[in-house]
Design a protein around this motif. Sequence first.
Motif, PDB file in Angstrom:
ATOM      1  N   GLY A 109       0.811  -1.206   0.000  1.00 52.59           N
ATOM      2  CA  GLY A 109       0.000   0.000   0.000  1.00 52.59           C
ATOM      3  C   GLY A 109       0.845   1.257   0.000  1.00 52.59           C
ATOM      4  O   GLY A 109       2.062   1.227   0.196  1.00 52.59           O
ATOM      5  N   GLU A 110       0.181   2.371  -0.187  1.00 53.69           N
ATOM      6  CA  GLU A 110       0.843   3.676  -0.170  1.00 53.69           C
ATOM      7  C   GLU A 110       0.581   4.319   1.187  1.00 53.69           C
ATOM      8  O   GLU A 110      -0.567   4.599   1.525  1.00 53.69           O
ATOM      9  CB  GLU A 110       0.307   4.567  -1.291  1.00 53.69           C
ATOM     10  CG  GLU A 110       0.710   4.130  -2.683  1.00 53.69           C
ATOM     11  CD  GLU A 110       2.200   4.260  -2.918  1.00 53.69           C
ATOM     12  OE1 GLU A 110       2.834   5.122  -2.270  1.00 53.69           O
ATOM     13  OE2 GLU A 110       2.738   3.491  -3.741  1.00 53.69           O
ATOM     14  N   PRO A 111       1.636   4.559   1.980  1.00 52.92           N
ATOM     15  CA  PRO A 111       1.434   5.217   3.271  1.00 52.92           C
ATOM     16  C   PRO A 111       0.789   6.587   3.092  1.00 52.92           C
ATOM     17  O   PRO A 111       1.129   7.333   2.183  1.00 52.92           O
ATOM     18  CB  PRO A 111       2.859   5.343   3.834  1.00 52.92           C
ATOM     19  CG  PRO A 111       3.642   4.282   3.120  1.00 52.92           C
ATOM     20  CD  PRO A 111       3.038   4.209   1.749  1.00 52.92           C
ATOM     21  N   VAL A 112      -0.166   6.899   3.960  1.00 48.97           N
ATOM     22  CA  VAL A 112      -0.842   8.196   3.917  1.00 48.97           C
ATOM     23  C   VAL A 112      -0.451   8.985   5.149  1.00 48.97           C
ATOM     24  O   VAL A 112       0.224   8.477   6.049  1.00 48.97           O
ATOM     25  CB  VAL A 112      -2.376   8.017   3.861  1.00 48.97           C
ATOM     26  CG1 VAL A 112      -2.779   7.320   2.585  1.00 48.97           C
ATOM     27  CG2 VAL A 112      -2.873   7.227   5.065  1.00 48.97           C
ATOM     28  N   ALA A 113      -0.876  10.234   5.184  1.00 49.62           N
ATOM     29  CA  ALA A 113      -0.531  11.097   6.304  1.00 49.62           C
ATOM     30  C   ALA A 113      -1.014  10.484   7.614  1.00 49.62           C
ATOM     31  O   ALA A 113      -2.140  10.002   7.710  1.00 49.62           O
ATOM     32  CB  ALA A 113      -1.157  12.473   6.101  1.00 49.62           C
ATOM     33  N   LEU A 158      -6.524   3.116   8.160  1.00 53.36           N
ATOM     34  CA  LEU A 158      -6.113   4.439   7.686  1.00 53.36           C
ATOM     35  C   LEU A 158      -6.087   4.487   6.161  1.00 53.36           C
ATOM     36  O   LEU A 158      -6.387   5.529   5.562  1.00 53.36           O
ATOM     37  CB  LEU A 158      -4.731   4.793   8.254  1.00 53.36           C
ATOM     38  CG  LEU A 158      -4.712   5.200   9.732  1.00 53.36           C
ATOM     39  CD1 LEU A 158      -3.282   5.327  10.228  1.00 53.36           C
ATOM     40  CD2 LEU A 158      -5.464   6.508   9.953  1.00 53.36           C
ATOM     41  N   GLU A 159      -5.751   3.368   5.531  1.00 52.24           N
ATOM     42  CA  GLU A 159      -5.815   3.319   4.063  1.00 52.24           C
ATOM     43  C   GLU A 159      -7.246   3.551   3.592  1.00 52.24           C
ATOM     44  O   GLU A 159      -7.482   4.254   2.608  1.00 52.24           O
ATOM     45  CB  GLU A 159      -5.330   1.955   3.571  1.00 52.24           C
ATOM     46  CG  GLU A 159      -3.832   1.765   3.548  1.00 52.24           C
ATOM     47  CD  GLU A 159      -3.450   0.451   2.895  1.00 52.24           C
ATOM     48  OE1 GLU A 159      -2.816   0.496   1.819  1.00 52.24           O
ATOM     49  OE2 GLU A 159      -3.794  -0.611   3.433  1.00 52.24           O
ATOM     50  N   SER A 160      -8.198   2.947   4.293  1.00 55.05           N
ATOM     51  CA  SER A 160      -9.598   3.050   3.885  1.00 55.05           C
ATOM     52  C   SER A 160     -10.182   4.426   4.162  1.00 55.05           C
ATOM     53  O   SER A 160     -11.098   4.870   3.460  1.00 55.05           O
ATOM     54  CB  SER A 160     -10.438   1.990   4.608  1.00 55.05           C
ATOM     55  OG  SER A 160     -10.002   0.682   4.292  1.00 55.05           O
ATOM     56  N   THR A 161      -9.683   5.095   5.194  1.00 58.80           N
ATOM     57  CA  THR A 161     -10.245   6.400   5.572  1.00 58.80           C
ATOM     58  C   THR A 161      -9.421   7.564   5.031  1.00 58.80           C
ATOM     59  O   THR A 161      -9.706   8.716   5.356  1.00 58.80           O
ATOM     60  CB  THR A 161     -10.327   6.527   7.102  1.00 58.80           C
ATOM     61  OG1 THR A 161      -9.000   6.484   7.666  1.00 58.80           O
ATOM     62  CG2 THR A 161     -11.154   5.396   7.692  1.00 58.80           C
ATOM     63  N   GLY A 162      -8.406   7.274   4.225  1.00 55.43           N
ATOM     64  CA  GLY A 162      -7.585   8.350   3.687  1.00 55.43           C
ATOM     65  C   GLY A 162      -6.700   8.990   4.731  1.00 55.43           C
ATOM     66  O   GLY A 162      -6.379  10.180   4.614  1.00 55.43           O
ATOM     67  N   GLY A 163      -6.318   8.234   5.741  1.00 50.74           N
ATOM     68  CA  GLY A 163      -5.432   8.758   6.774  1.00 50.74           C
ATOM     69  C   GLY A 163      -6.139   9.508   7.884  1.00 50.74           C
ATOM     70  O   GLY A 163      -5.489  10.087   8.755  1.00 50.74           O
TER      71      GLY A 163
END
Length: 202
Positions: free
Chosen positions: A53-57, A89-94
């Motif tokens: 996955g791509e780490p988000v803020a 956090l991936e699902s909620t956009g961080g």
Amino acid sequence: MFWLGGVAAGVLLIVLGAIWIYLGVDSRDEVHDTIAREQIVGSPDMSPDTFEGEPVAGMELPDCDVAGEPIDNGTEARCFADWMRVHTLESTGGRTFSEMGRFLTEDGEETSNPQEAATDPETGQPKSNPSRDLWVTQRALATGLELSFVGEQISLFALATGIVFLIIGIGLLVMLTAGGVLRGATGAGGAGPGDGDAPAAP
């Protein structure tokens, strides 16, 4: 007669040590059995090496690895909980629970105003935000997993404390016997060390 108190203290420490050791081992086994009973298995991406996955803020990747592993102890349970947070956090956009609106509008936008929210056709109530509901579910499950880690650490502390009590108790009895305290007391008819007949002066 002070040596009697030393003997009693030594015996008491040994008994307490044995009890603490038993409770520590029993509690640790209970934690492990309870976790294993849930048959939790880490998903293939629950590892720093396999996560795609791509780490988000606000997201920090755990450095532990439970990919494909059965979760059966507190340390693995906490690791699993950390990876659950990453997935959520991936699902909620961080965003965390407090950063999301309670409801969704007709356009799919988030809002905390029930007057602006779309109506759920099944319940007739304002349509809840599924991302926020997902966060609540994740935190409920993660809290249970994290508590199992705390329980395991407490059981290990009890085990270590019991061992310390046991060593101190045994050491005290050895000191009283090998150190000559009890031999001196029994040699003096139980009167205690130093109370026996002194040798006659030449």
